[in-house]
Design an enzyme around this catalytic site. Structure first.
Site, PDB file in Angstrom:
ATOM      1  CG  HIS A   1       1.851  11.707  -0.014  1.00  0.00           C
ATOM      2  ND1 HIS A   1       2.181  11.557  -1.330  1.00  0.00           N
ATOM      3  CD2 HIS A   1       3.029  11.654   0.660  1.00  0.00           C
ATOM      4  CE1 HIS A   1       3.493  11.395  -1.450  1.00  0.00           C
ATOM      5  NE2 HIS A   1       4.035  11.456  -0.253  1.00  0.00           N
ATOM      6  CE1 TYR A  46       4.287   7.188   6.599  1.00  0.00           C
ATOM      7  CE2 TYR A  46       2.722   6.097   5.190  1.00  0.00           C
ATOM      8  CZ  TYR A  46       3.899   6.788   5.351  1.00  0.00           C
ATOM      9  OH  TYR A  46       4.667   7.102   4.262  1.00  0.00           O
TER      10      TYR A  46
END
Ligand code: HEM
Length: 314
Positions: free
Chosen positions: A28, A299
């Site tokens: 993303h 992440y």
């Protein structure tokens, strides 16, 4: 932060697909940040005692994105999930996040499955394309990927980030005042309805049309989404994001989000903005879904590589 080999492997495997792009998210990578306000429905407080389901409006940030880890990938690429990451700013100064994607299910249900999935999609160094035989072998080994895979194959480019619906895929456990607990999954529905384009129409709008459309549309006034939750019944898979729940499960509207404009107050200077699906608050608990639990580790590794920052983030 303790070294996390599995998280490193995951980010290496993702970089092998989209390349390494210093300063950008490993997935993303391309997106646009917006300012928003969230107002809970009157019924929301009966399902969860979380602060943002009791009082509002409160401030929020929303980042819309394409799935690729390549920040230069064109917006008209049909075969990727678009993301909507929302951060709610609670009155006590903490934050909580909800992350959604346009797919109806995730591809896999385990971390090993995720690594297999990345390896199967890694482009061959000669052709620059993934090897169809590797994808075939992956699907044979991971039939759970067929729901998400079929959705990706059927997808067409969206007309706008504001005309997509986004699903959390993971289940969370809501805790109400009296202590009742229920598993739910989130979904954001656009007030304007869903709409997509043919690949030809999208290509004609240019490689950054989704980012431009967002800016132009919001300059005309706010856009709205409704946040709803689907409530699990006994026997529904609460720890496996590859299995959608039956359509007839009850949906409850939890609140309205008004996207008021582009945001320029974060991701500036040393600010590192991180959306993390495990950042919950009192009234919301994590399920045991191993993908959900792993995401925070992956992440963190991506954040470390893109910003050099290893700390608790909001
Ligand atoms: C093992 C599974 C997964 C891995 C390893 C993974 C990995 C990543 C990484 C590394 C990032 C960039 C993080 C950052 O630098 O801030 C990211 C972003 C994102 N992921 Fe995942 N992901 C996984 C599953 C999912 C699922 C199931 C969803 C569906 C909701 C999802 C939706 C998103 C979205 C929307 C973003 C962009 C967030 C933003 O705008 O900051 N991911 N993912």
């Amino acid at each position: 932060m303790a070294p996390d080999d599995l998280a490193r492997q995951a980010i290496d495997a993702m970089n092998a697909i989209s390349g390494e792009h210093p300063g950008f998210r490993a997935a993303h990578a391309k997106g646009t940040l917006c300012a928003a306000t969230f107002t809970p429905t009157a019924d929301a407080r009966h399902l969860s005692r979380a602060a943002h389901f009791r009082t509002g409006p409160i401030r929020a940030h929303v980042r819309f994105s394409n799935g690729s880890g390549d920040p230069a990938a064109p917006d008209y690429e049909p075969r990727e999930g678009r993301g909507m990451a929302t951060k709610f700013y609670l009155d006590d100064g903490t934050t909580t996040d909800v992350i959604g994607i346009t797919l109806p299910a995730f591809f896999v249900s385990t971390i090993d499955g995720f690594l297999d999935f990345c390896r199967a999609r890694t482009p061959n160094s000669e052709t620059g394309e993934p090897d169809p035989a590797a994808i075939g072998a992956f699907l044979e080994q991971h039939p759970e990927a067929l729901t998400a895979g079929a959705a990706v194959l059927a997808a067409t480019p969206p007309e706008s980030y504001l005309r997509c619906a986004y699903n959390s895929l993971h289940a969370y456990r809501f805790v109400a005042d009296a202590g009742e607990r229920r598993y739910v999954r989130y979904r954001w529905e656009p007030e304007a309805g869903e709409a997509s384009l043919s690949v030809e129409e999208a290509e004609a709008r240019g490689p950054d049309y989704l980012q431009h459309e967002l800016a132009t549309r919001l300059a005309d006034g706010p856009a709205a989404f409704t946040l709803s939750v689907q409530i699990a019944e006994d026997g529904d898979a609460v720890d496996d994001p590859s299995i959608p729940w039956p359509d007839e499960r009850r949906w409850v509207p939890m609140g309205g989000l008004e996207i008021t404009g582009l945001a320029h107050d974060r991701e500036q200077g040393d600010d590192v903005l991180v959306f993390d699906p495990t950042r919950v608050t009192d009234g919301i608990e994590l399920s045991d879904d191993p993908i959900l639990r792993f995401r925070t580790r992956a992440y963190a590794e991506s954040v470390l590589r893109r910003s050099g920052v290893a700390r608790d983030r909001d």
